[in-house]
Design a protein around this motif. Structure first.
Motif, PDB file in Angstrom:
ATOM      1  N   ARG A   1      20.866  26.553  23.917  1.00 35.32           N
ATOM      2  CA  ARG A   1      19.930  26.203  24.995  1.00 35.32           C
ATOM      3  C   ARG A   1      18.469  26.537  24.649  1.00 35.32           C
ATOM      4  O   ARG A   1      17.584  25.714  24.852  1.00 35.32           O
ATOM      5  CB  ARG A   1      20.320  26.896  26.297  1.00 35.32           C
ATOM      6  CG  ARG A   1      21.419  26.182  27.055  1.00 35.32           C
ATOM      7  CD  ARG A   1      20.898  24.864  27.588  1.00 35.32           C
ATOM      8  NE  ARG A   1      21.993  24.024  28.033  1.00 35.32           N
ATOM      9  CZ  ARG A   1      22.374  23.916  29.292  1.00 35.32           C
ATOM     10  NH1 ARG A   1      21.735  24.561  30.221  1.00 35.32           N
ATOM     11  NH2 ARG A   1      23.373  23.128  29.614  1.00 35.32           N
TER      12      ARG A   1
ATOM     13  N   PHE B 195      17.154  23.947  22.398  1.00 36.72           N
ATOM     14  CA  PHE B 195      16.964  22.672  23.102  1.00 36.72           C
ATOM     15  C   PHE B 195      15.685  22.722  23.938  1.00 36.72           C
ATOM     16  O   PHE B 195      14.919  21.760  23.982  1.00 36.72           O
ATOM     17  CB  PHE B 195      18.153  22.383  24.022  1.00 36.72           C
ATOM     18  CG  PHE B 195      19.390  21.950  23.301  1.00 36.72           C
ATOM     19  CD1 PHE B 195      19.386  21.805  21.926  1.00 36.72           C
ATOM     20  CD2 PHE B 195      20.570  21.694  23.995  1.00 36.72           C
ATOM     21  CE1 PHE B 195      20.537  21.421  21.249  1.00 36.72           C
ATOM     22  CE2 PHE B 195      21.721  21.300  23.339  1.00 36.72           C
ATOM     23  CZ  PHE B 195      21.700  21.176  21.955  1.00 36.72           C
ATOM     24  N   LYS B 196      15.497  23.862  24.584  1.00 37.15           N
ATOM     25  CA  LYS B 196      14.305  24.002  25.429  1.00 37.15           C
ATOM     26  C   LYS B 196      13.052  23.921  24.574  1.00 37.15           C
ATOM     27  O   LYS B 196      12.081  23.259  24.939  1.00 37.15           O
ATOM     28  CB  LYS B 196      14.333  25.342  26.164  1.00 37.15           C
ATOM     29  CG  LYS B 196      15.317  25.419  27.308  1.00 37.15           C
ATOM     30  CD  LYS B 196      15.161  26.762  27.993  1.00 37.15           C
ATOM     31  CE  LYS B 196      16.202  26.981  29.057  1.00 37.15           C
ATOM     32  NZ  LYS B 196      16.094  28.287  29.698  1.00 37.15           N
TER      33      LYS B 196
ATOM     34  N   VAL C 282      12.637  22.487  21.650  1.00 37.08           N
ATOM     35  CA  VAL C 282      12.421  21.110  21.170  1.00 37.08           C
ATOM     36  C   VAL C 282      11.806  20.258  22.279  1.00 37.08           C
ATOM     37  O   VAL C 282      10.852  19.511  22.055  1.00 37.08           O
ATOM     38  CB  VAL C 282      13.756  20.494  20.690  1.00 37.08           C
ATOM     39  CG1 VAL C 282      13.618  19.000  20.455  1.00 37.08           C
ATOM     40  CG2 VAL C 282      14.224  21.182  19.426  1.00 37.08           C
ATOM     41  N   SER C 283      12.332  20.402  23.472  1.00 38.93           N
ATOM     42  CA  SER C 283      11.832  19.588  24.588  1.00 38.93           C
ATOM     43  C   SER C 283      10.404  19.946  24.942  1.00 38.93           C
ATOM     44  O   SER C 283       9.575  19.071  25.200  1.00 38.93           O
ATOM     45  CB  SER C 283      12.728  19.770  25.814  1.00 38.93           C
ATOM     46  OG  SER C 283      14.036  19.385  25.510  1.00 38.93           O
ATOM     47  N   VAL C 284      10.109  21.234  24.927  1.00 38.69           N
ATOM     48  CA  VAL C 284       8.743  21.656  25.255  1.00 38.69           C
ATOM     49  C   VAL C 284       7.780  21.156  24.188  1.00 38.69           C
ATOM     50  O   VAL C 284       6.715  20.601  24.490  1.00 38.69           O
ATOM     51  CB  VAL C 284       8.675  23.194  25.394  1.00 38.69           C
ATOM     52  CG1 VAL C 284       7.239  23.676  25.467  1.00 38.69           C
ATOM     53  CG2 VAL C 284       9.440  23.648  26.624  1.00 38.69           C
TER      54      VAL C 284
ATOM     55  N   SER D 238       8.170  18.607  22.205  1.00 40.59           N
ATOM     56  CA  SER D 238       8.073  17.151  22.329  1.00 40.59           C
ATOM     57  C   SER D 238       7.085  16.786  23.438  1.00 40.59           C
ATOM     58  O   SER D 238       6.266  15.875  23.273  1.00 40.59           O
ATOM     59  CB  SER D 238       9.438  16.542  22.656  1.00 40.59           C
ATOM     60  OG  SER D 238      10.358  16.892  21.670  1.00 40.59           O
ATOM     61  N   SER D 239       7.176  17.519  24.546  1.00 34.70           N
ATOM     62  CA  SER D 239       6.261  17.244  25.657  1.00 34.70           C
ATOM     63  C   SER D 239       4.813  17.489  25.221  1.00 34.70           C
ATOM     64  O   SER D 239       3.919  16.702  25.552  1.00 34.70           O
ATOM     65  CB  SER D 239       6.572  18.146  26.848  1.00 34.70           C
ATOM     66  OG  SER D 239       7.890  17.967  27.229  1.00 34.70           O
TER      67      SER D 239
END
Lengths: 640, 226
Positions: free
Chosen positions: A603, A606-607, A609-611, A613-614
């Motif tokens: 997790r 994943f967090k 990577v998402s942050v 990416s944003s």
């Protein structure tokens, strides 16, 4: 003469009060105290004590110096002219035997235990699946009271002793009286109300002094003697025993100082009784690892610690249809406050068409970072109630199951019945909640489609030659029992079994029977399922609720919440060594749940990577957005 | 509410695409050749053909290969996310959990990373640098940067690219912020709604984008055949 004047004055006062009340109220049947005037102050109950009336007679006032001194009757004293006893009798605490009452959500059963026959069996007069009716194991009303009346507020079965199927008990009920509703059990504000002491209510019930039990509980009365052994023709109004009899009939002694003007009594009555009144029947305590039950070791429910009373949430009107407080109760109860008095009702104001959140200063929970799927899948209690989950359940005791608070209660940690908790399982509402669990253990007859418990006298007779005193546990836990013993007992029971039935023993989730070679056959059976009932108290504070640490409070591959175990409780070692997994009780896919828990390791990545990416997307949009702004500015400037 | 909105939007977009395709489709013979007759395996070939049309033409270089791979990976993630995200909601009418959630949560960060990478790699290519709006350039008295003539649907594809990029931001942030202890239940509900609706928008944009990409490729193929 003096008594005659007093009685006349009493009748006049009551008649005047009744007339004035009837004049002021719309309900002609309402009694003096049935309809409150709305004052929140405490009404002082300066009243005469009235005795149980003779048939078709008015009740007599009780005087402390009369001969004989009679016990007072709550039905006459409280219910005579002031409160509608019949209406109160329809309340939840008193209506278990009424087949027309919706049983609602499963609750804590009465648990009959007998360590000499390795039995712990859940009983209820209500139709809760998994429980048995007391009469199925041979418990007549009096025998039921012998076992459980100690922590019943009277009424219900207590007033059915004269209707027993046992004629001797019906006759005996003339001596014992009926166990009327003990109003003081809940409404007394006196710190000296003696419910569990050596001369208190519970002991009187055990002695079958039903008529004297409420009196014995009072701070100004003392009862001695036993009705259980008295001859059936004994009359408590004209007590006479043959000379030389060693029997001690119940006698009452009142503190004369308690009787004031006209020998009336100033009762300390509270509309909403203090928590200690409720605790007498509704205490819970976890058993420590060393087998002790030290209450200083545990905190109280957070609501009580915050200053609330039990009755603040568990409310009722004259009909005593008390709110149990579970979601969906409004479908089963006529109490109009059921919706707004559940956890969600007070804390969220859910399902109410006007703002009621924050009632009684209930904080509205924020649930920071808790995905909302949790509120669809879990009950409030699963995260907020009971003990923090461990890899294995712990033993627990309850007042009603273990006679807590009563003189002589067994204090050993492993005394029967063995209750386990916290068990996280799927409830009848489809949500995962927290439960207490009992593995029923009882001797039964099995037909093709059903299992019915055998009455305890038959079992005792069949088992007494097999389970001897040497096998008994000193702590009233399971006796030493081997498979050979079970074979013998089943064989004994089989000799009396009706055609088409066979004796079986249910224990630890298994059904044991004899195969054709008279060997023990152990099998899983729906009849051997654990009995579980959802719990609500004790509620932990928000700072101790599940999820406060992180997702890993539950979502790890070894979390007690999902992957914890419930040991199978049984006198047989082979069965006692087995266990049930909570994930099975939650009806979840093992693979999916394990994978999901395992995925939480990734997790954080994943967090991240998402942050990131944003951030990149924001950067690109900002870069080209600014370029566009620059272009527009350039166009505007050139135009200028 | 969202369920109805999603169903309506998907149906509207698919009807729109069908109508658009009927109006603008290239002739069969132009795409497949004049003498082409149907053969047994043609339905499979047709599917394969449409899929290959999505392999947007790139120059053969490391960056070009990376773009292709990222685009294909993003498409794969998109399909999986749409299935795992919308099916439980539309067909079962509940929040996603269990396997659906696990698959969704696994592919979501990959998709986010792909979007971010494609944003960097494709943003420059998707600038409005051609003479897309001659009337506007005339009014502003300026010349576009590139003198190349814009191709059919090029402007639409570029607009949709930026819309996808814009809608991806609330979609990713609403999902990720909910996992931090910043917001309470009410805001988590709002974040969920933001996630749903921004995802719906992104999905619709992506479907239109893919459709227009395929149509452009078909037309390009038809032009080559000619």
């Amino acid at each position: 003469m003096k008594n005659g004047f007093r009685a006349l004055a009493l009748v006049l006062i009551v008649a005047l009060a009744t007339v004035s009340v009837i004049g002021a109220q719309t309900d002609p049947d309402a009694k003096l105290g049935d309809i409150p005037d709305g004052s929140r102050s405490n009404f002082v109950h300066l009243i005469p004590l009235l005795s149980e009336p003779l048939p078709d007679k008015e009740p007599d006032q009780i005087y402390p110096d009369a001969d004989p001194v009679l016990p007072f009757s709550t039905k006459a004293t409280c219910g005579g002219n002031c409160h509608s006893y019949d209406q109160i009798s329809t309340g939840w605490h008193f209506n278990a035997v009424d087949p027309n009452v919706n049983p609602g959500r499963k609750g804590q059963p009465w648990i009959y235990t007998d360590h000499t026959i390795a039995t712990q069996i859940p009983l209820s007069h209500r139709d809760w699946p998994g429980t048995f009716k007391p009469e199925q194991i041979g418990l007549t009303p009096m025998r039921f009271l012998d076992n459980f009346g100690r922590q019943m507020p009277g009424g219900v079965i207590g007033e059915m002793v004269d209707k027993s199927s046992n004629p001797d008990e019906s006759l005996k009920s003339e001596v014992t009286g009926k166990l009327e509703i003990n109003c003081l059990a809940c409404h007394s504000g006196s710190p000296y109300l003696d419910m569990g002491g050596s001369r208190g209510y519970a002991i009187q019930v055990i002695k079958r002094n039903y008529r004297w039990a409420a009196t014995a509980a009072c701070e100004f009365a003392y009862v001695d003697g036993t009705a259980a052994n008295l001859p059936n023709d004994y009359d408590f109004r004209a007590p006479y025993l043959p000379a030389g009899s060693k029997l001690k009939p119940p006698v009452v002694e009142y503190q004369k100082e308690a009787f004031g003007h006209d020998d009336w009594i100033k009762f300390d009555i509270k509309l909403e009784g203090p928590k200690e009144r409720c605790y007498f029947c509704h205490s819970n305590i976890d058993v420590n690892e060393d087998g002790t039950t030290e209450k200083w070791f545990r905190d109280e429910d957070v609501h009580l610690a915050a200053g609330l009373k039990c009755a603040d949430c568990h409310r009722n009107g004259l009909d005593h249809d008390i709110i149990r407080g579970y979601p969906g109760e409004s479908h089963n109860s006529k109490n109009p406050l059921t919706v707004s008095s559940s956890c969600e009702g007070c804390h969220l104001g859910k399902d109410v068409n006007r703002p009621v959140a924050g009632r009684l200063a209930a904080p509205v929970p924020k649930h920071f970072g808790i995905p909302i799927i949790h509120f669809d899948k879990l009950t409030c209690t699963s995260c907020h109630s009971g003990a923090w989950p461990k890899n294995q359940t712990v033993a627990t005791k309850t007042a009603r199951a273990h006679a807590l608070g009563i003189a002589g209660a067994r204090k050993e940690g492993d005394v029967l019945p063995h209750l386990l908790y916290p068990v996280f399982a799927r409830g009848s509402d489809g949500k995962i909640g927290v439960f207490k669990l009992l593995w029923p253990a009882y001797w039964a007859t099995m037909t093709d489609e059903n299992v019915a418990p055998i009455d305890i006298d038959t079992v005792k007779s069949a088992a007494s030659r097999v389970i001897t005193k040497n096998a008994f546990s000193k702590t009233r836990s399971w006796p030493k029992l081997s498979e050979e013993d079970i074979v013998k007992i089943l064989t004994n029971l089989g000799s009396d079994a009706a055609e088409g039935t066979k004796p079986v023993y249910i224990t630890g989730g298994k059904l044991l029977s004899l195969d054709e070679g008279d060997k023990i056959k152990t099998e899983d059976s729906k009849f051997a399922s654990a009995y579980m009932w959802p719990i609500a108290h004790d509620v932990r504070p928000a700072a101790q609720s599940l999820g406060i640490g992180s997702c890993s409070d539950c979502h790890t591959t070894n979390s007690g919440f999902i992957f914890g175990t419930v040991p199978a409780d049984s006198p047989l070692k082979a069965i006692a060594d087995s266990a049930v997994k909570m994930i099975d009780l939650q009806e979840l896919s093992k693979l999916a749940t394990k994978t999901f828990a395992w995925s939480f390791m990734f997790r954080p990545m994943f967090k991240l990577v998402s942050v990131l990416s944003s951030v990149v997307i924001i950067g690109v949009l900002a870069f080209y957005g600014l370029k566009m702004v620059g272009f527009i500015a350039k166009v505007v400037v050139n135009k200028g | 509410m969202f369920r109805s909105a999603a169903i309506t939007c998907f149906i509207a977009v698919f009807i729109g695409i069908i109508l658009h395709f009927i109006m603008f489709k290239p002739k069969f013979n132009d795409v497949f050749g004049k003498d082409r007759t149907m053969r047994i395996l043609d339905p499979f070939r047709l599917v394969f053909f449409f899929v290959t049309l999505l392999f947007i033409e790139q120059k053969w270089s490391l960056v070009g290969a990376l773009r292709k791979l990222l685009f294909l990976l993003a498409m794969l993630c998109f399909v999986i996310l749409v299935i795992t995200g919308f099916i439980p909601m539309i067909f079962y009418h509940h929040l996603i959990f269990g396997w659906w959630l696990m698959i969704h949560a696994t592919f979501a960060p990959v998709f986010a990373a792909c979007i971010a990478a494609l944003a960097i790699l494709w943003a420059d290519k998707n600038r409005f640098d051609k003479n897309y709006w001659p009337w506007l350039n005339r009014a502003l008295q300026r010349q576009p940067k590139s003198t190349d003539e814009p191709q059919e649907f090029e402007l639409e594809l570029k607009i949709i690219f930026w819309l996808i990029l814009i809608s991806s931001l609330p979609m990713i942030l609403s999902a990720i912020l909910g996992t931090f202890p910043f917001f309470g239940t009410d805001w988590n509900r709002n974040l969920l709604q933001i996630h749903r609706y921004s995802t719906l928008l992104l999905s619709l944009f992506a479907i239109i984008y893919l459709y227009l990409s395929v149509l452009t490729e078909m037309k390009r193929t038809a032009a080559k055949v000619h």
